[in-house]
Design an enzyme around this catalytic site. Structure first.
Site, PDB file in Angstrom:
ATOM      1  N   HIS A   1      10.438   5.433 -32.042  1.00 30.71           N
ATOM      2  CA  HIS A   1       9.828   6.706 -31.680  1.00 30.71           C
ATOM      3  C   HIS A   1      10.805   7.852 -31.926  1.00 30.71           C
ATOM      4  O   HIS A   1      12.025   7.655 -31.962  1.00 30.71           O
ATOM      5  CB  HIS A   1       9.382   6.717 -30.220  1.00 30.71           C
ATOM      6  CG  HIS A   1       8.331   5.703 -29.897  1.00 30.71           C
ATOM      7  ND1 HIS A   1       7.012   5.847 -30.282  1.00 30.71           N
ATOM      8  CD2 HIS A   1       8.407   4.520 -29.230  1.00 30.71           C
ATOM      9  CE1 HIS A   1       6.323   4.805 -29.869  1.00 30.71           C
ATOM     10  NE2 HIS A   1       7.142   3.985 -29.224  1.00 30.71           N
TER      11      HIS A   1
ATOM     12  N   HIS B   1       5.604   3.335 -24.184  1.00 28.12           N
ATOM     13  CA  HIS B   1       6.526   2.856 -23.156  1.00 28.12           C
ATOM     14  C   HIS B   1       6.965   3.993 -22.236  1.00 28.12           C
ATOM     15  O   HIS B   1       7.080   3.798 -21.010  1.00 28.12           O
ATOM     16  CB  HIS B   1       7.746   2.210 -23.823  1.00 28.12           C
ATOM     17  CG  HIS B   1       7.461   0.884 -24.450  1.00 28.12           C
ATOM     18  ND1 HIS B   1       6.671   0.747 -25.568  1.00 28.12           N
ATOM     19  CD2 HIS B   1       7.867  -0.368 -24.109  1.00 28.12           C
ATOM     20  CE1 HIS B   1       6.601  -0.530 -25.906  1.00 28.12           C
ATOM     21  NE2 HIS B   1       7.318  -1.218 -25.046  1.00 28.12           N
TER      22      HIS B   1
END
Length: 288
Positions: free
Chosen positions: A244, A202
């Protein structure tokens, strides 16, 4: 004093209990040396010339030494490195700090987390940077575009998105780093092969798209600021969701900028874009 007859001496020796073979070891003098010296002492019934011979340390003296096993060697990852290098210490310290800070920032990882009430809003923000969202949106805009300049920009954007998806998926498959909370990816993540943590897909996509739009669209200053802020928030949203690490997000931003530079280097012209559009829509009239 008259000497004792030999017959009486032999009788006395037979009646003496300590002269029996099983008690002969009690008559031996005590040794103050170590176990190796005691092992070299003469055993009952052992010839004197055998007791005086020293034992060879390289040759086992009994079957017990032959069956002695060598100590098993531990693998290198289980061994303690007594003299690590400065680089190894620095990398281990940075990795530990990265994991610790990423876990602390995962405040929306679960509904029971400290910021669990805004988890749905953060998930929606992360969805705006998903690969499926941008690929489908670019294709829809391409079908509705009527200008050659707009189609040229959209085709190159679509190729940049595909390049970003394939590159990130390949690096993730190579590194195979798990997230800080080791969550299982969703269905949409499997569609764009965003399974592992490093690098953040992303963040890479948001950085590439924002840089692309800033370079090829004429936008006002407030919109440009909002676009940069959107890219940062999309990358940060995945850290808040526990997907993440911070280093994954940073490397994702760097990889997205690299993808933009690569697309700008191999920019397709308008005629090449029209050819690709014709092939994609199965319209071969432009070839005649």
């Amino acid at each position: 004093m008259p000497a004792i007859p030999s017959s009486r001496s032999r009788t006395r020796d037979r009646n003496n209990v300590m002269s029996r073979p099983e008690f002969m070891s009690l008559n031996q003098p005590l040794w103050s040396g170590n176990s190796e010296s005691r092992g070299n002492s003469r055993r009952p019934g052992q010839p004197k010339h055998q007791a005086s011979l020293p034992c060879d340390p390289q040759e086992p003296t009994d079957s017990a030494n032959k069956d002695r096993k060598e100590p098993t060697k531990l693998p290198e990852e289980d061994c303690i490195q007594l003299n690590p290098s400065f680089k190894g210490i620095a990398m281990s310290s940075l990795l530990a700090i990265d994991i610790c800070m990423s876990k602390r920032l995962g405040v929306c990882a679960y509904t029971s987390s400290s910021w669990g009430t805004v988890r749905s809003m953060v998930t929606l923000l992360a969805f705006t940077g998903h690969g499926i969202t941008w690929i489908i949106g670019t294709i829809v805009c391409l079908t509705r575009s009527n200008t050659l300049a707009g189609q040229e920009v959209l085709v190159n954007l679509l190729l940049a998105l595909l390049l970003d998806v394939m590159t990130v998926a390949g690096v993730q498959k190579l590194i195979k780093r798990k997230g800080p909370w080791e969550m299982s990816p969703g269905f949409l993540d499997y569609c764009v092969m965003d399974v592992y943590s490093f690098p953040a897909a992303h963040a890479s996509r948001a950085a590439m798209v924002s840089k692309f739009l800033l370079s090829h669209l004429v936008l006002a200053v407030p919109l440009r600021i909002l676009l940069v802020l959107w890219a940062f928030l999309v990358g940060m949203s995945r850290v808040l969701l526990g997907r993440h690490h911070l280093t994954d997000m940073a490397c994702g931003f760097a990889l997205g900028l690299l993808h933009f530079s690569l697309v700008e280097t191999v920019w397709l012209s308008s005629s090449a874009c029209q050819t690709l559009i014709s092939i994609g829509t199965l319209s071969w009239s432009s070839f005649y």
